[in-house]
Write a protein that holds these residues in place. Sequence first.
Motif, PDB file in Angstrom:
ATOM      1  N   GLY A  10       0.801  -1.229   0.000  1.00  0.00           N
ATOM      2  CA  GLY A  10       0.000   0.000   0.000  1.00  0.00           C
ATOM      3  C   GLY A  10       0.829   1.271   0.000  1.00  0.00           C
ATOM      4  N   SER A  11       2.144   1.164  -0.164  1.00  0.00           N
ATOM      5  CA  SER A  11       2.956   2.391  -0.124  1.00  0.00           C
ATOM      6  C   SER A  11       2.998   3.102  -1.471  1.00  0.00           C
ATOM      7  CB  SER A  11       4.373   2.084   0.381  1.00  0.00           C
ATOM      8  OG  SER A  11       4.977   1.105  -0.432  1.00  0.00           O
ATOM      9  N   GLY A  12       2.399   2.504  -2.495  1.00  0.00           N
ATOM     10  CA  GLY A  12       2.304   3.197  -3.788  1.00  0.00           C
ATOM     11  C   GLY A  12       3.383   2.806  -4.784  1.00  0.00           C
ATOM     12  N   GLY A  79       5.983  -6.074  -0.830  1.00  0.00           N
ATOM     13  CA  GLY A  79       6.352  -5.486   0.464  1.00  0.00           C
ATOM     14  C   GLY A  79       7.387  -6.298   1.232  1.00  0.00           C
ATOM     15  N   GLY A  80       7.373  -7.615   1.048  1.00  0.00           N
ATOM     16  CA  GLY A  80       8.299  -8.451   1.816  1.00  0.00           C
ATOM     17  C   GLY A  80       9.583  -8.766   1.079  1.00  0.00           C
ATOM     18  N   ARG A 111      -4.873   3.352   3.495  1.00  0.00           N
ATOM     19  CA  ARG A 111      -4.807   2.811   2.132  1.00  0.00           C
ATOM     20  C   ARG A 111      -5.159   1.331   2.089  1.00  0.00           C
ATOM     21  NH1 ARG A 111       0.616   5.264  -0.427  1.00  0.00           N
ATOM     22  NH2 ARG A 111       0.521   7.362   0.397  1.00  0.00           N
ATOM     23  N   LEU A 112      -4.814   0.591   3.158  1.00  0.00           N
ATOM     24  CA  LEU A 112      -4.951  -0.870   3.093  1.00  0.00           C
ATOM     25  C   LEU A 112      -6.341  -1.394   3.448  1.00  0.00           C
ATOM     26  CD1 LEU A 112      -1.475  -1.961   4.507  1.00  0.00           C
ATOM     27  CD2 LEU A 112      -2.331  -2.299   2.186  1.00  0.00           C
ATOM     28  N   ARG A 119      -5.149  -9.082  -0.076  1.00  0.00           N
ATOM     29  CA  ARG A 119      -3.788  -9.161   0.471  1.00  0.00           C
ATOM     30  C   ARG A 119      -3.703 -10.288   1.499  1.00  0.00           C
ATOM     31  NH1 ARG A 119      -0.939  -4.875  -1.198  1.00  0.00           N
ATOM     32  NH2 ARG A 119      -2.107  -3.139  -2.085  1.00  0.00           N
ATOM     33  N   PRO A 120      -3.086 -11.403   1.082  1.00  0.00           N
ATOM     34  CA  PRO A 120      -3.102 -12.603   1.927  1.00  0.00           C
ATOM     35  C   PRO A 120      -2.563 -12.400   3.339  1.00  0.00           C
ATOM     36  CG  PRO A 120      -1.639 -12.886   0.009  1.00  0.00           C
ATOM     37  CD  PRO A 120      -2.387 -11.622  -0.192  1.00  0.00           C
ATOM     38  N   LEU A 121      -1.583 -11.510   3.509  1.00  0.00           N
ATOM     39  CA  LEU A 121      -0.977 -11.392   4.840  1.00  0.00           C
ATOM     40  C   LEU A 121      -1.865 -10.656   5.839  1.00  0.00           C
ATOM     41  CD1 LEU A 121       2.776 -10.601   4.105  1.00  0.00           C
ATOM     42  CD2 LEU A 121       1.773 -12.744   4.838  1.00  0.00           C
TER      43      LEU A 121
END
Length: 171
Positions: A10-12, A79-80, A111-112, A119-121
């Motif tokens: 979600g950071s763009g 993200g990871g 945003r999330l 988003r699985p996590l």
Amino acid sequence: MKIVLIGYMGSGKSTIGKLLAKELKCRFLDLDDVLENNLGTSISELFKTKGEVFFRNKEHHFLNELLTEDSNFILSTGGGTPCYSGNMDSMLQYADAVFYLKVSIPGLIERLIPEKEHRPLIKDIANEDLPEFIGKHLFERNNFYLKANHIVECDNKSPQHIADEIIGLLG
Ligand code: S3P
């Protein structure tokens, strides 16, 4: 030139990556899309059927394939991605620049929440538990994110503003 964008979900990264690619007339790649296209399934499905370790191994494989390719691109990572299998060191070694798109916890939550299901996590985390979950996650992930060549503060800035800032940093 190889430019890599890292940052929390979600950071763009993808939005800004596409803007950068347009302005720099360069190919845009999204590592999640590369995985989905090569494996013929969605990231959510991959997590569900094969599990996170399988996903991380594939993520590592395709990242390295791209980084060692003789080509130019703007790459938006998951993200990871920087946090597993020496990926951050490889990005710093092979990319011309790695940018961390830094968003505050409240900014990320805003945003999330609307897109949690994809988003699985975080899809099974209650909204009220997200601040603690993301806070802990960032506490661990910052060990990797903060090694980026550039840290770009993204709160309250438009994607275009952020893309222009990155272009400015490229010199
Ligand atoms: C993940 C982020 C996702 C995707 C996967 C795992 C993570 O990518 O790679 O769901 O570990 O933070 P985005 O950051 O593009 O949403």
